[in-house]
Design a protein around this motif. Structure first.
Motif, mmCIF file in Angstrom:
data_model
loop_
_atom_site.group_PDB
_atom_site.id
_atom_site.type_symbol
_atom_site.label_atom_id
_atom_site.label_comp_id
_atom_site.label_asym_id
_atom_site.label_seq_id
_atom_site.Cartn_x
_atom_site.Cartn_y
_atom_site.Cartn_z
ATOM 1 N N PRO A 205 0.827 -1.215 0.000
ATOM 2 C CA PRO A 205 0.000 0.000 0.000
ATOM 3 C C PRO A 205 0.861 1.265 0.000
ATOM 4 N N PRO A 206 0.338 2.378 -0.598
ATOM 5 C CA PRO A 206 1.121 3.616 -0.640
ATOM 6 C C PRO A 206 1.436 4.101 0.777
ATOM 7 N N GLU A 207 2.614 4.724 0.934
ATOM 8 C CA GLU A 207 3.056 5.157 2.255
ATOM 9 C C GLU A 207 2.863 6.647 2.439
ATOM 10 N N ALA A 208 2.753 7.052 3.720
ATOM 11 C CA ALA A 208 2.594 8.469 4.047
ATOM 12 C C ALA A 208 3.930 9.181 3.878
ATOM 13 N N VAL A 209 4.161 9.707 2.692
ATOM 14 C CA VAL A 209 5.417 10.423 2.418
ATOM 15 C C VAL A 209 5.172 11.927 2.524
ATOM 16 N N ASN A 210 6.260 12.683 2.520
ATOM 17 C CA ASN A 210 6.140 14.140 2.518
ATOM 18 C C ASN A 210 5.981 14.591 1.063
ATOM 19 N N GLY A 211 4.790 14.332 0.523
ATOM 20 C CA GLY A 211 4.556 14.635 -0.883
ATOM 21 C C GLY A 211 3.459 13.742 -1.423
ATOM 22 N N ILE A 212 3.719 13.138 -2.601
ATOM 23 C CA ILE A 212 2.691 12.331 -3.269
ATOM 24 C C ILE A 212 3.261 10.960 -3.617
ATOM 25 N N MET A 213 2.469 9.926 -3.396
ATOM 26 C CA MET A 213 2.854 8.601 -3.876
ATOM 27 C C MET A 213 1.687 7.959 -4.625
ATOM 28 N N VAL A 214 1.988 7.430 -5.816
ATOM 29 C CA VAL A 214 1.010 6.628 -6.567
ATOM 30 C C VAL A 214 1.614 5.231 -6.676
ATOM 31 N N SER A 215 0.922 4.222 -6.181
ATOM 32 C CA SER A 215 1.559 2.913 -6.127
ATOM 33 C C SER A 215 1.493 2.162 -7.447
ATOM 34 N N CYS A 216 1.928 0.929 -7.413
ATOM 35 C CA CYS A 216 2.306 0.181 -8.621
ATOM 36 C C CYS A 216 1.306 -0.917 -8.974
ATOM 37 N N PHE A 217 1.750 -1.829 -9.835
ATOM 38 C CA PHE A 217 0.914 -2.932 -10.321
ATOM 39 C C PHE A 217 0.404 -3.865 -9.215
ATOM 40 N N LEU A 218 0.954 -3.749 -8.012
ATOM 41 C CA LEU A 218 0.448 -4.597 -6.925
ATOM 42 C C LEU A 218 -0.887 -4.092 -6.399
ATOM 43 N N CYS A 219 -1.259 -2.864 -6.819
ATOM 44 C CA CYS A 219 -2.473 -2.251 -6.308
ATOM 45 C C CYS A 219 -3.685 -2.640 -7.158
ATOM 46 N N PRO A 220 -4.682 -3.258 -6.548
ATOM 47 C CA PRO A 220 -5.831 -3.718 -7.337
ATOM 48 C C PRO A 220 -6.764 -2.604 -7.811
ATOM 49 N N TYR B 146 -6.002 7.346 -15.941
ATOM 50 C CA TYR B 146 -4.701 6.756 -15.583
ATOM 51 C C TYR B 146 -4.801 5.239 -15.479
ATOM 52 N N ILE B 147 -3.806 4.532 -16.039
ATOM 53 C CA ILE B 147 -3.770 3.067 -15.996
ATOM 54 C C ILE B 147 -2.653 2.647 -15.047
ATOM 55 N N ILE B 148 -2.987 1.918 -13.975
ATOM 56 C CA ILE B 148 -1.948 1.466 -13.042
ATOM 57 C C ILE B 148 -1.016 0.500 -13.767
ATOM 58 N N ASP B 149 -1.609 -0.492 -14.429
ATOM 59 C CA ASP B 149 -0.800 -1.449 -15.189
ATOM 60 C C ASP B 149 -1.668 -1.983 -16.328
#
Ligand SMILES: [Zn+2]
Length: 403
Positions: A115-130, A150-153
């Motif tokens: 799952p995406p992490e709480a970063v100081n900014g923006i995170m969009v996760s990868c193909f593991l995300c359903p 937007y297409i994750i994968d």
């Protein structure tokens, strides 16, 4: 003065192939870019799986220390196989550290960020995300993705007839990622910007013969068009960087054609070693032995000897077999495989449980290699030989307060 740094991951891009595209002038814009940077081949990590290699990039550590060894894992907490996520990672990433130091980060689509992490900014996760709704930090940012389609994968082609749709999706996914990145580059604050392009890996798995030119078919033109699009995307991304921003472009493993898949669990069964809980293999080439120390050492030696002799119609299949102590230095924990099998190019190691043949045909035409990943950077990369050593240099540049 702190410098900003832009990282572009091009999944699975082999150094040799990229270099050949530069020489043959198929990527003229990248050719110009390379003139301003350093360019070399680097190694992946063992085993050369995207999740594992990008985790090594991000943490600066080898698998034993970050705890990620493949797409699937098996342990006593779960019945059967499970897919590890960021929750299972045991080491801090460059974006964790930079966030802690108050630097702004944007991390888009990098493998193993779900799952995406709480970063100081923006995170969009990868193909593991359903689902796109669960792909972003901050949570509400997903609306921005949804609006632009937007297409994750991309979805793998399910048949021969489905391949044109797959190729079109690759173009669309790559275009939208680039557009999103350029917008974020211009309109958000960042010190570290990391965009990952997964489409190369997907193309190479399904069209490797057309990519290398071994096969001239209706897809050869599409492949040329793909490299042209990639060339343009890289160029426009770099053109949008603020002045005096450093950049690094890299891949996580190389690629080669597939001769056969090798079903290691079937082989273990035929050699009478297999046991579903005590001695088995997970893709690619990970062998687990759960027994007392002395017996384990004997089994490791026996299996190595036999594997090195394995042949497919007169061709040797296994290049080397590594024991955990040789490649997994670091934390002394009882996790991870006891052996990792390193095949010759063309032999894709699998672990199907129901296969009766050791050598099987693959639906894919391309597979990962440990050697021949690539690294391009404005940083001094002379002493870097594998993907795990890159991020520390980038972090140093971003955090250099001595100017
Ligand atoms: Zn990869």
């Amino acid at each position: 003065m702190n410098k900003k740094h832009f990282v572009l991951g091009i999944d699975g891009m082999p150094f040799d192939l990229f270099n050949e595209k530069l020489i043959s002038n198929k990527m003229p814009k990248c050719k110009k870019i390379i003139e301003k940077a350093n360019f070399k081949a680097i190694d992946s990590v063992m085993p050369p799986v995207s999740s594992v290699a990008w985790t090594s990039y991000a943490t600066g550590k080898y698998p034993k220390e970050h705890g990620i060894y493949g797409f699937t894992e098996k342990d006593s907490r779960h019945s059967g196989l499970y897919i590890p996520t960021t929750v299972d990672r045991k080491a801090e990433t460059i974006w964790n550290r930079l966030s802690r130091k108050g630097k702004k980060v944007v991390v888009l689509n990098v493998p193993f960020t779900y799952p995406p992490e709480a970063v100081n900014g923006i995170m969009v996760s990868c193909f593991l995300c359903p689902k796109i709704e669960n792909a972003t930090y901050p949570k509400a940012f997903y609306q921005n993705l949804a609006e632009r389609g937007y297409i994750i994968d991309v979805e793998a082609p399910s048949s021969e007839e489905d391949k044109p749709r797959f190729i079109e999706d690759l173009f669309t996914a790559m275009k939208i990622r680039t557009e999103l990145s350029i917008e974020l580059m211009e309109h958000t604050k960042w010190d570290y910007f990391h965009l990952h392009i997964m489409e190369t890996d997907r193309l190479f798995h399904f069209f490797w013969d057309s990519v290398t030119g071994e096969k001239e078919d209706e897809y050869s033109k599409e492949v040329d068009r793909f490299f042209e699009a990639l060339d343009n995307h890289v160029d426009s991304l770099l053109r949008h960087l603020p002045p005096d921003t450093g950049f690094t472009i890299l891949s996580d493993h190389g690629f080669c054609g597939i001769q056969h898949e090798v079903q290691l669990n079937t082989w273990l069964k035929k050699e009478a070693y297999f046991h579903p809980d005590k001695l088995y293999s997970l893709t690619p080439g990970r062998i687990y032995i759960h027994s007392e120390a002395k017996e384990k050492e004997i089994l490791k030696q026996q299996l190595k000897e036999k594997l090195l002799k394995l042949e497919d119609s007169g061709h040797k299949v296994i290049q080397n077999v590594f024991f955990e102590e040789e490649i997994f230095q670091g934390m002394q924990e009882e996790t991870g495989p006891n052996m990792v099998v390193h095949p010759f190019n063309g032999y894709d190691l699998k672990s199907n449980m129901r296969e009766s043949n050791i050598f099987t045909d693959s639906l894919l035409t391309g597979m990962h290699t440990f050697e021949n990943a690539m690294l391009i950077s404005t940083l001094d990369i002379t002493d870097i030989s594998d993907i795990s050593r890159v991020a520390e240099k980038i972090e140093e540049e971003i955090c250099d307060d001595h100017f």
